[in-house]
Write a protein that holds these residues in place. Structure first.
Motif, PDB file in Angstrom:
ATOM      1  N   ILE A  43     -70.007 -29.513  -6.165  1.00 43.01           N
ATOM      2  CA  ILE A  43     -71.230 -29.648  -4.944  1.00 43.01           C
ATOM      3  C   ILE A  43     -71.098 -28.076  -4.099  1.00 43.01           C
ATOM      4  N   ILE A  44     -72.585 -27.954  -3.546  1.00 46.43           N
ATOM      5  CA  ILE A  44     -73.054 -26.635  -2.363  1.00 46.43           C
ATOM      6  C   ILE A  44     -72.863 -27.390  -1.021  1.00 46.43           C
ATOM      7  N   GLU A  45     -71.803 -26.579   0.062  1.00 45.53           N
ATOM      8  CA  GLU A  45     -71.918 -27.578   1.131  1.00 45.53           C
ATOM      9  C   GLU A  45     -71.601 -26.090   1.958  1.00 45.53           C
ATOM     10  N   ILE A  46     -72.479 -26.372   3.492  1.00 40.30           N
ATOM     11  CA  ILE A  46     -72.910 -24.960   4.362  1.00 40.30           C
ATOM     12  C   ILE A  46     -71.183 -25.098   4.804  1.00 40.30           C
ATOM     13  N   SER A  47     -70.444 -23.755   4.858  1.00 40.83           N
ATOM     14  CA  SER A  47     -69.178 -24.106   5.429  1.00 40.83           C
ATOM     15  C   SER A  47     -69.575 -24.329   7.028  1.00 40.83           C
ATOM     16  N   GLY A  48     -68.109 -24.817   7.475  1.00 40.87           N
ATOM     17  CA  GLY A  48     -68.006 -25.547   8.532  1.00 40.87           C
ATOM     18  C   GLY A  48     -68.770 -26.047   9.265  1.00 40.87           C
ATOM     19  N   THR A  49     -70.271 -26.815   8.232  1.00 40.97           N
ATOM     20  CA  THR A  49     -71.014 -27.664   8.693  1.00 40.97           C
ATOM     21  C   THR A  49     -70.882 -29.104   7.790  1.00 40.97           C
ATOM     22  N   LYS A  50     -70.332 -28.898   6.840  1.00 39.19           N
ATOM     23  CA  LYS A  50     -70.278 -30.068   5.450  1.00 39.19           C
ATOM     24  C   LYS A  50     -71.592 -30.596   5.363  1.00 39.19           C
ATOM     25  N   ALA A  51     -72.790 -29.114   5.820  1.00 41.13           N
ATOM     26  CA  ALA A  51     -73.975 -29.948   5.196  1.00 41.13           C
ATOM     27  C   ALA A  51     -74.523 -29.813   3.563  1.00 41.13           C
ATOM     28  N   LEU A  52     -74.615 -30.733   2.702  1.00 44.50           N
ATOM     29  CA  LEU A  52     -75.037 -30.467   1.390  1.00 44.50           C
ATOM     30  C   LEU A  52     -76.254 -29.655   1.738  1.00 44.50           C
ATOM     31  N   ALA A  53     -75.662 -28.590   0.410  1.00 43.52           N
ATOM     32  CA  ALA A  53     -76.897 -27.335  -0.039  1.00 43.52           C
ATOM     33  C   ALA A  53     -77.553 -27.664  -1.051  1.00 43.52           C
TER      34      ALA A  53
END
Length: 123
Positions: free
Chosen positions: A41-51
């Motif tokens: 899974i690709i997430e945005i560092s520091g936010t845990k937003a799923l990209a």
């Protein structure tokens, strides 16, 4: 996967059902354990937003090759995230899985995916 711009250049139908997406996520989560592939899974560092997601859809162990597939939410397009992910997955394929060939397929018209794949696979 519920965003039509994401599925437009894939073998997914537009707006797949939640059941179908959940089935695909379960399949991806089992790839490594089965020895048939590997998914991240690709997430945005520091936010845990799923990209998005990236994976080896399959391995051909006899030939030491793998096939990469990926999706990225439009909010993150054009920021180099997929190119970075492809480079990391290619390095993993060579170093961890001992692959000597890695392929990615794209559909005609998907120039951004072509670019990410070419740059990432040329590592």
């Amino acid at each position: 996967m519920s965003v039509p711009d994401v599925t437009r250049f894939s073998n997914w139908p537009d707006a797949p059902s939640t059941t179908r997406v959940e089935r695909a996520l379960r399949w991806m989560s089992k790839l490594h354990g089965s020895g048939k592939g590997c998914g991240w899974i690709i997430e945005i560092s520091g936010t845990k937003a799923l990209a998005g997601a990236i994976r080896f859809n399959s391995f051909e162990k006899k030939w030491r090759c793998g096939q990469v597939g990926y999706e990225l939410h439009p909010d993150y397009w054009g920021k180099g995230l997929m190119t970075e992910a492809v480079k990391a997955v290619v390095a993993c394929g060579h170093q961890t899985f001992g692959l000597n060939r890695i392929d990615a397929w794209t559909l005609p018209g998907n120039t951004a995916s072509d670019r990410a794949g070419k740059i990432g696979l040329s590592v």
